[in-house]
Design an enzyme around this catalytic site. Structure first.
Site, PDB file in Angstrom:
ATOM      1  N   ASP A 189       0.810  -1.087   0.288  1.00 40.21           N
ATOM      2  CA  ASP A 189       0.527  -0.121   0.048  1.00 40.21           C
ATOM      3  C   ASP A 189       0.856   1.052  -0.360  1.00 40.21           C
ATOM      4  OD1 ASP A 189      -2.237   2.183   0.405  1.00 40.21           O
ATOM      5  OD2 ASP A 189      -2.928   0.767   1.960  1.00 40.21           O
ATOM      6  N   HIS A 190       1.162   1.763  -1.324  1.00 40.99           N
ATOM      7  CA  HIS A 190       1.920   3.150  -1.349  1.00 40.99           C
ATOM      8  C   HIS A 190       1.282   4.394   0.239  1.00 40.99           C
ATOM      9  CE1 HIS A 190       5.530   4.423  -2.933  1.00 40.99           C
ATOM     10  NE2 HIS A 190       5.022   4.259  -3.732  1.00 40.99           N
ATOM     11  N   ARG A 191       0.457   4.185   0.415  1.00 38.38           N
ATOM     12  CA  ARG A 191       0.384   5.307   1.233  1.00 38.38           C
ATOM     13  C   ARG A 191       0.976   5.601   1.746  1.00 38.38           C
ATOM     14  NH1 ARG A 191      -6.172   4.254   1.981  1.00 38.38           N
ATOM     15  NH2 ARG A 191      -5.156   2.046   1.863  1.00 38.38           N
TER      16      ARG A 191
ATOM     17  N   VAL B  43       3.343   2.778   2.564  1.00 37.80           N
ATOM     18  CA  VAL B  43       4.901   2.099   2.681  1.00 37.80           C
ATOM     19  C   VAL B  43       5.350   2.727   1.292  1.00 37.80           C
ATOM     20  CG1 VAL B  43       6.144  -0.200   1.756  1.00 37.80           C
ATOM     21  CG2 VAL B  43       4.404  -0.283   3.698  1.00 37.80           C
TER      22      VAL B  43
END
Length: 471
Positions: free
Chosen positions: A441-443, A445
């Site tokens: 999850d790029h939010r 990580v």
């Protein structure tokens, strides 16, 4: 056998065996009319949107009627079986409103058994949500009299439970309402059986558009008339097509994956690694006396490698709290293992996997796989996961871009392990090689953190002795 009065007949209703669930399918009956049952005896198996669970009856008596055949999907709160209970004076007041005031004390002492017992047996704590939903489900099949009786039962359990029924809505709709900041309790449902729809949530989020949308129930008969549309379903060529209803675990998985794909921004990174030494260690461990009788395979060492990588990079083990706009760092690892079953894909997890030794981890993996194959995985076993591994290599697939399990920060896909030409010590040699894919999850990580975790897993699998030096 003596004739029982109506007061001695108990109705056992479909319980709420999972948060946010509104229905369950009856898979199998273990009793038939005329059978004698005892308190706590399993009478049927049902499949919810999360798992298949067994339901125990909370009465001693004789089965009088099975309300629904196997394969029927039943709403929560609907009676599914009646039992003639010997020696019960008047515990059930719904059939005799005039006697309700006298009957109320008896249900208050008796009814907590089904409401408190079943959720605990299937892996949940005391579930207050099911009792909150029942007043809304009652009108579906009963006239106002029985609905009032149900409310009386709730009052017997405590005023707090009866004060505010839980709104009915599917999990994706609840998520949408949460994202838009809409209180489900303030919405007038337009869906069948009082279920709140996505349109209802959008209407509440846009007050100016509320009036046109609130008129939707007036036009709702048009969709309601759509059930006439099953005619086309029956017109397809059965010799050339087969239609399978989407329900239970498969339906829940589909909804969860759609929600995951369009809520969490996914990033996937890949690495190809020489796992020859890991494969040798697997063979050595199979001969180790401490591992005798345990499931020892590459997945075991991959799981251990991921746990070590998380220990070195703890920020990867987190979740995103949309409501509070916070990143929640987890100080424990509940390691999910994706498992394909006849009922669909499920992801049970090993609780506190970070604290387990290699033999303990092997034992937990073995139990998880066996339980999943037997279809006995409980809802509790699939809750609270933090990071997941999916082994697509068992199907001969090199790799993939896995979707996150909802609420988790990362998922590692393991590809097939194959002999491939590989440059080893300056020479091209046949080596055991696999490809790993890490989605996150790029939010919460970023690329650096995701890359470190994936690189650590690869480094351990290439040189397994790092399990000792890093672990």
């Amino acid at each position: 056998m003596t004739t029982m009065t109506d007061a001695s007949v108990r109705e056992f209703k479909m319980p709420d065996v999972g948060e946010g669930l509104t229905e369950a399918e009856i898979l199998k009956w273990y009793v038939q009319p005329g059978d004698t049952v005892t308190d706590g005896q399993v009478v049927c198996e049902v499949e919810t949107a999360k798992a298949a669970v067994e339901l125990p009856i909370p009465y001693d008596g004789v089965v009088r009627e099975l309300r629904f055949p196997e394969g029927t999907t039943v709403d929560v709160g609907t009676p599914i079986i009646t039992v003639a209970v010997a020696g019960a004076a008047a515990p059930e007041a719904p059939g005799a409103p005039a006697e309700q005031p006298q009957a109320e004390p008896a249900p208050a002492a008796e009814e907590p058994k089904p409401e408190g017992r079943q959720p605990v047996l299937v892996g949940y704590g005391v579930a207050t949500t099911s009792t909150k939903r029942r007043p809304r489900k009652g009108p579906q099949a009963d006239v106002p009299g029985p609905a009032q009786a149900i409310q009386a039962e709730l009052n017997g359990h405590g005023g707090a439970l009866a004060e505010k029924p839980r709104p009915l809505a599917k999990p994706p709709v609840r998520k949408l309402a949460k994202d838009l900041g809409v209180d489900l309790a303030s919405i007038t449902p337009s869906g069948p059986d009082g279920v709140i729809t996505r349109e209802d949530v959008h209407a509440a989020a846009a007050p100016r558009a509320a009036e046109p949308v609130t008129e939707a129930p007036a036009t709702a008969p048009a969709p309601a008339a759509a059930p006439a549309a099953p005619a086309p379903v029956a017109s397809y060529d059965t010799a050339r097509e087969t239609r399978v209803p989407v329900k239970g675990v498969r339906k829940a998985t589909a909804q969860a994956m759609v929600g995951s794909a369009f809520t969490a921004p996914h990033v996937t990174e890949f690495v190809t690694v020489d796992v020859t030494r890991t494969m040798r260690l697997v063979e050595e461990l199979k001969q180790d006396k401490d591992m005798q009788g345990l499931r020892v395979n590459p997945l075991l060492l991959i799981a251990k490698a991921l746990l070590v990588a998380i220990k070195r990079n703890p920020e990867i083990n987190a979740s995103w709290d949309e409501a509070n706009q916070e990143i929640v760092l987890k100080h424990y690892v509940n390691l999910g293992i994706a498992a394909a079953t006849p009922r669909g894909l499920i992801v049970p997890n090993i609780k506190d996997a970070h604290d387990k030794t290699l033999p303990q981890l092997a034992e937990a993996l073995g139990e998880l796989v066996t339980t999943a194959r037997e279809g006995k995985t409980s809802p509790a076993a699939m809750q609270g996961g933090t990071v997941t591994i999916t082994n697509v290599g068992v199907f001969g697939v090199d790799t993939g871009t896995p979707l996150l399990n909802p609420g988790e920060s990362a998922i590692l896909a393991v590809g097939a392990i194959k002999l491939q030409p590989w440059v080893h010590k300056g020479k091209v040699k046949p080596r055991q090689v696999t490809t790993l894919a890490l989605s996150f999850d790029h939010r919460l990580v970023d690329g650096e953190l995701g890359s470190k975790v994936l690189a650590d897993v690869a480094a351990i699998l290439e040189q397994p002795k790092r399990l000792i030096t890093w672990g």
